[in-house]
Design a protein around this motif. Structure first.
Motif, PDB file in Angstrom:
ATOM      1  N   PRO A  37      48.516  58.938  10.175  1.00 53.23           N
ATOM      2  CA  PRO A  37      48.175  57.547   9.798  1.00 53.23           C
ATOM      3  C   PRO A  37      49.133  57.034   8.732  1.00 53.23           C
ATOM      4  CG  PRO A  37      46.705  59.070   8.695  1.00 53.23           C
ATOM      5  CD  PRO A  37      47.563  59.907   9.619  1.00 53.23           C
ATOM      6  N   GLN A  38      49.239  55.724   8.667  1.00 55.50           N
ATOM      7  CA  GLN A  38      50.068  55.094   7.626  1.00 55.50           C
ATOM      8  C   GLN A  38      49.244  54.769   6.379  1.00 55.50           C
ATOM      9  OE1 GLN A  38      51.287  52.164  10.777  1.00 55.50           O
ATOM     10  NE2 GLN A  38      53.196  52.179   9.610  1.00 55.50           N
ATOM     11  N   ALA A  39      47.933  54.789   6.521  1.00 52.19           N
ATOM     12  CA  ALA A  39      47.021  54.556   5.392  1.00 52.19           C
ATOM     13  C   ALA A  39      45.663  55.133   5.756  1.00 52.19           C
ATOM     14  CB  ALA A  39      46.892  53.069   5.085  1.00 52.19           C
ATOM     15  N   LEU A  40      44.834  55.381   4.733  1.00 53.36           N
ATOM     16  CA  LEU A  40      43.456  55.821   4.964  1.00 53.36           C
ATOM     17  C   LEU A  40      42.540  54.769   4.373  1.00 53.36           C
ATOM     18  CD1 LEU A  40      41.949  59.337   4.642  1.00 53.36           C
ATOM     19  CD2 LEU A  40      40.769  57.405   3.590  1.00 53.36           C
ATOM     20  N   TYR A  41      41.591  54.293   5.167  1.00 56.21           N
ATOM     21  CA  TYR A  41      40.618  53.317   4.667  1.00 56.21           C
ATOM     22  C   TYR A  41      39.295  54.042   4.421  1.00 56.21           C
ATOM     23  CZ  TYR A  41      38.003  49.072   3.929  1.00 56.21           C
ATOM     24  OH  TYR A  41      37.233  48.095   3.354  1.00 56.21           O
ATOM     25  N   TYR A  42      38.785  53.919   3.174  1.00 57.59           N
ATOM     26  CA  TYR A  42      37.581  54.651   2.789  1.00 57.59           C
ATOM     27  C   TYR A  42      36.419  53.696   2.526  1.00 57.59           C
ATOM     28  CZ  TYR A  42      34.336  57.627   0.312  1.00 57.59           C
ATOM     29  OH  TYR A  42      33.194  58.307  -0.056  1.00 57.59           O
ATOM     30  N   GLY A  43      35.253  54.034   3.050  1.00 55.45           N
ATOM     31  CA  GLY A  43      34.025  53.284   2.782  1.00 55.45           C
ATOM     32  C   GLY A  43      33.117  54.097   1.890  1.00 55.45           C
ATOM     33  N   GLY A  44      32.993  53.701   0.642  1.00 51.92           N
ATOM     34  CA  GLY A  44      32.151  54.421  -0.307  1.00 51.92           C
ATOM     35  C   GLY A  44      32.542  54.061  -1.726  1.00 51.92           C
ATOM     36  N   GLU A  45      32.147  54.913  -2.670  1.00 53.12           N
ATOM     37  CA  GLU A  45      32.373  54.601  -4.081  1.00 53.12           C
ATOM     38  C   GLU A  45      33.406  55.539  -4.710  1.00 53.12           C
ATOM     39  OE1 GLU A  45      28.694  55.286  -3.600  1.00 53.12           O
ATOM     40  OE2 GLU A  45      27.984  53.219  -3.412  1.00 53.12           O
ATOM     41  N   HIS A  46      33.784  55.206  -5.940  1.00 50.79           N
ATOM     42  CA  HIS A  46      34.912  55.882  -6.581  1.00 50.79           C
ATOM     43  C   HIS A  46      34.703  57.364  -6.909  1.00 50.79           C
ATOM     44  CE1 HIS A  46      33.187  55.809 -10.677  1.00 50.79           C
ATOM     45  NE2 HIS A  46      32.754  54.597 -10.392  1.00 50.79           N
ATOM     46  N   PRO A  47      33.486  57.861  -7.172  1.00 53.29           N
ATOM     47  CA  PRO A  47      33.394  59.290  -7.485  1.00 53.29           C
ATOM     48  C   PRO A  47      33.917  60.184  -6.363  1.00 53.29           C
ATOM     49  CG  PRO A  47      31.405  58.176  -8.230  1.00 53.29           C
ATOM     50  CD  PRO A  47      32.185  57.184  -7.413  1.00 53.29           C
ATOM     51  N   VAL A  72      45.785  53.568  11.096  1.00 50.34           N
ATOM     52  CA  VAL A  72      44.945  53.869   9.938  1.00 50.34           C
ATOM     53  C   VAL A  72      43.877  54.884  10.315  1.00 50.34           C
ATOM     54  CG1 VAL A  72      43.216  52.889   8.373  1.00 50.34           C
ATOM     55  CG2 VAL A  72      45.349  51.661   8.783  1.00 50.34           C
ATOM     56  N   ALA A  73      43.605  55.807   9.411  1.00 52.82           N
ATOM     57  CA  ALA A  73      42.442  56.701   9.542  1.00 52.82           C
ATOM     58  C   ALA A  73      41.315  56.148   8.674  1.00 52.82           C
ATOM     59  CB  ALA A  73      42.813  58.109   9.089  1.00 52.82           C
ATOM     60  N   THR A  74      40.076  56.330   9.103  1.00 49.30           N
ATOM     61  CA  THR A  74      38.939  55.864   8.308  1.00 49.30           C
ATOM     62  C   THR A  74      38.028  57.036   7.952  1.00 49.30           C
ATOM     63  OG1 THR A  74      37.495  55.390  10.205  1.00 49.30           O
ATOM     64  CG2 THR A  74      38.962  53.616   9.470  1.00 49.30           C
ATOM     65  N   VAL A  75      37.415  56.921   6.779  1.00 54.20           N
ATOM     66  CA  VAL A  75      36.402  57.885   6.315  1.00 54.20           C
ATOM     67  C   VAL A  75      35.321  57.081   5.616  1.00 54.20           C
ATOM     68  CG1 VAL A  75      35.904  59.842   4.800  1.00 54.20           C
ATOM     69  CG2 VAL A  75      38.131  59.706   5.953  1.00 54.20           C
ATOM     70  N   HIS A  76      34.046  57.395   5.871  1.00 52.88           N
ATOM     71  CA  HIS A  76      32.973  56.789   5.086  1.00 52.88           C
ATOM     72  C   HIS A  76      31.944  57.839   4.699  1.00 52.88           C
ATOM     73  CE1 HIS A  76      29.788  56.692   8.160  1.00 52.88           C
ATOM     74  NE2 HIS A  76      30.671  56.219   9.039  1.00 52.88           N
ATOM     75  N   ASP A  77      31.101  57.472   3.720  1.00 54.66           N
ATOM     76  CA  ASP A  77      30.175  58.441   3.128  1.00 54.66           C
ATOM     77  C   ASP A  77      28.773  58.412   3.746  1.00 54.66           C
ATOM     78  OD1 ASP A  77      29.174  56.073   2.201  1.00 54.66           O
ATOM     79  OD2 ASP A  77      29.403  56.535   0.075  1.00 54.66           O
ATOM     80  N   LYS A  78      28.614  57.753   4.886  1.00 56.42           N
ATOM     81  CA  LYS A  78      27.362  57.690   5.652  1.00 56.42           C
ATOM     82  C   LYS A  78      26.301  56.812   4.993  1.00 56.42           C
ATOM     83  CE  LYS A  78      28.060  62.481   7.195  1.00 56.42           C
ATOM     84  NZ  LYS A  78      27.492  63.843   7.222  1.00 56.42           N
ATOM     85  N   LYS A  79      26.592  56.235   3.815  1.00 57.02           N
ATOM     86  CA  LYS A  79      25.636  55.346   3.178  1.00 57.02           C
ATOM     87  C   LYS A  79      25.789  53.948   3.764  1.00 57.02           C
ATOM     88  CE  LYS A  79      25.485  55.912  -1.378  1.00 57.02           C
ATOM     89  NZ  LYS A  79      26.007  56.165  -2.761  1.00 57.02           N
ATOM     90  N   THR A 110      45.510  50.355  15.206  1.00 58.18           N
ATOM     91  CA  THR A 110      44.872  51.497  15.868  1.00 58.18           C
ATOM     92  C   THR A 110      44.207  52.392  14.824  1.00 58.18           C
ATOM     93  OG1 THR A 110      46.541  51.489  17.615  1.00 58.18           O
ATOM     94  CG2 THR A 110      45.246  53.506  17.354  1.00 58.18           C
ATOM     95  N   ILE A 111      42.958  52.782  15.075  1.00 56.33           N
ATOM     96  CA  ILE A 111      42.270  53.762  14.232  1.00 56.33           C
ATOM     97  C   ILE A 111      42.563  55.141  14.829  1.00 56.33           C
ATOM     98  CG2 ILE A 111      40.069  54.550  13.304  1.00 56.33           C
ATOM     99  CD1 ILE A 111      40.942  51.775  12.288  1.00 56.33           C
ATOM    100  N   VAL A 112      43.393  55.911  14.162  1.00 54.61           N
ATOM    101  CA  VAL A 112      43.844  57.189  14.734  1.00 54.61           C
ATOM    102  C   VAL A 112      42.861  58.322  14.439  1.00 54.61           C
ATOM    103  CG1 VAL A 112      46.263  56.522  14.658  1.00 54.61           C
ATOM    104  CG2 VAL A 112      45.241  57.675  12.674  1.00 54.61           C
ATOM    105  N   ALA A 113      41.976  58.145  13.475  1.00 48.86           N
ATOM    106  CA  ALA A 113      40.948  59.149  13.171  1.00 48.86           C
ATOM    107  C   ALA A 113      39.802  58.449  12.459  1.00 48.86           C
ATOM    108  CB  ALA A 113      41.515  60.263  12.289  1.00 48.86           C
ATOM    109  N   ALA A 114      38.576  58.865  12.762  1.00 50.31           N
ATOM    110  CA  ALA A 114      37.391  58.290  12.128  1.00 50.31           C
ATOM    111  C   ALA A 114      36.478  59.432  11.698  1.00 50.31           C
ATOM    112  CB  ALA A 114      36.670  57.349  13.088  1.00 50.31           C
ATOM    113  N   GLU A 115      36.425  59.710  10.404  1.00 49.79           N
ATOM    114  CA  GLU A 115      35.681  60.849   9.882  1.00 49.79           C
ATOM    115  C   GLU A 115      34.609  60.391   8.888  1.00 49.79           C
ATOM    116  OE1 GLU A 115      36.096  63.871  10.977  1.00 49.79           O
ATOM    117  OE2 GLU A 115      37.825  63.429  12.233  1.00 49.79           O
ATOM    118  N   THR A 116      33.704  61.299   8.574  1.00 51.75           N
ATOM    119  CA  THR A 116      32.666  61.023   7.577  1.00 51.75           C
ATOM    120  C   THR A 116      32.598  62.179   6.579  1.00 51.75           C
ATOM    121  OG1 THR A 116      30.918  62.059   8.906  1.00 51.75           O
ATOM    122  CG2 THR A 116      31.267  59.689   9.200  1.00 51.75           C
TER     123      THR A 116
END
Length: 406
Positions: free
Chosen positions: A242-252, A189-196, A216-222
């Motif tokens: 990655p087989q999926a991307l996990y996002y931390g943040g809101e829908h906009p 999985v790759a992860t992305v979050h919006d720093k909030k 395994t987290i194959v990429a971690a971006e913001t």
């Protein structure tokens, strides 16, 4: 509950009529016992995004508190007192939220506040409301540090005894999502979050559980909350397969991200938390959202027996927008405060003098709410830890899995 059931038997039309009657009577000069004109005023504040991209969620919170207050006034739940709402728009901004909290703290009639939506706003307004002994009950904040401090997972310490929440936390939500993907055979999985605070905390908890489970987290971006172009981030993630991307943040943001990554050939499901669980995610992301996933607090309102009366009453009240993701929890937050006021107000001369006792009483509430049983642990977290995975199917969010995390 006895008073509420009696009120509900009258139907929502009678509710509105009774509420309006009480308001009208309040303008008359009268000292007759039980006359609304002799009643004192106590206010419940609301802090939520009532404008901007998250306004559908914020308006759902405001309306749900409004419904609880109208029901309480109509059933004379607080003898001798009339409850009013003071709703403030925080625009999903910590700085605007601070101004809202300062305004409410300066109002002698405000005894408690429901909100906010965003964890970062919750962190900003806790230090403002707590010194005034004003309890804050959030229906939506999920960052664990709000109740358990900076070392939430290793050395939890409650910083503000006036803070409570009716939803569950990212310490539960992140692992719930991780386990769902692992069970589906997704190991990269790759992860992305919006720093909030919300997005970062969610990804942190997801990552810990996903790697502990063998993933395994194959990429971690913001990204930034106001970003519109994600080409650079997608270019970094795509080669890691990655087989999926996990996002931390809101829908906009996530609705744009899923569209752009699929347009770029990265055709994997995007999964996120409750901040994505809104019809606007599908509207804005279009067909690219098909197969995407979210976790959200609680069980689906439409299938939850305890929520049916709320769903019916909300519809009958005729609000112009839906109760959205957090309506159930806002309704329960308001009723938790009203239950606490039944303890704190009878011995109080005014709303201000009831604040500290309301904090104490909130810690002891225990009732069957619309979302299920409502009671708080020693940190102010709701004891109920039910979550649901929703999947986009045929242009709508469809409940996939509901479970209670022990």
């Amino acid at each position: 509950m006895t008073e509420r059931r009696r009120f509900l038997a009258l139907g929502i039309s009678s509710l509105v009529i009774a509420s309006l009657s009480l308001t009208a009577c309040g303008t008359r000069a009268s000292s007759a016992p039980g006359d609304a004109g002799a009643k004192k005023v106590v206010k419940i504040g609301v802090i939520a995004p009532l404008s901007g991209g998250l306004s559908s969620m914020g308006t759902g919170i405001q309306n749900s508190v409004d419904l609880a207050v109208k029901q309480a006034n109509a059933s004379n739940a607080l003898a001798g007192w009339t409850i009013q709402i003071d709703a403030q728009d925080d625009q999903a901004s910590p700085d605007v939220g601070k101004n809202a909290a300062t305004k409410l703290a300066g109002d002698k009639d405000v005894v408690a506040v429901v909100g906010p939506l965003n964890s970062s706003v919750g962190q900003a307004i806790q230090p403002i409301l707590d010194p005034s002994k004003i309890p804050l009950v959030s229906p939506a904040n999920t960052n664990p540090t709000l109740t358990r401090g900076a070392e939430a997972s290793t050395n939890p310490k409650r910083t503000y005894t006036s803070y409570f929440r009716t939803c569950t936390t990212d310490a539960i939500q992140g692992p719930f999502a991780a386990q769902y993907l692992l069970n589906a055979g997704i190991k990269k999985v790759a992860t992305v979050h919006d720093k909030k605070a919300y997005g970062q905390g969610l990804v942190t908890e997801f990552t810990k559980a996903f790697t502990a489970g063998g993933g395994t987290i194959v990429a971690a971006e913001t990204v930034n909350p106001d970003d519109k172009d994600f080409a650079a981030v997608i270019a970094k993630i795509k080669p890691t397969a990655p087989q999926a991307l996990y996002y931390g943040g809101e829908h906009p943001v996530s609705s744009l991200l899923t569209k752009q990554m699929k347009d770029a050939g990265l055709k994997i499901p995007l999964m996120g938390g409750d901040g994505m669980y809104d019809p606007a995610y599908i509207t804005n992301g279009g067909s690219a959202t098909a197969g995407d996933l979210v976790t959200s607090v609680g069980a689906p309102a439409e299938s939850l027996p305890s929520a049916q009366q709320f769903v019916s009453d909300y519809k009958a009240a005729g609000y112009s927008s839906g109760y959205s993701t957090y309506g159930l929890y806002a309704y329960d937050a308001a009723n938790a405060i009203i239950n606490a006021l039944k303890v704190s107000l009878p011995t109080a001369s005014d709303a201000t003098s009831a604040r500290a006792a309301t904090v104490d009483a909130l810690g002891k509430v225990n009732f069957q709410g619309a979302s299920g049983n409502v009671s708080f642990d020693e940190f102010g977290d709701n004891r109920t830890r039910v979550l649901t995975v929703y999947k986009v199917e045929n242009g709508a969010w469809v409940a996939n899995t509901t479970d209670e995390v022990k």
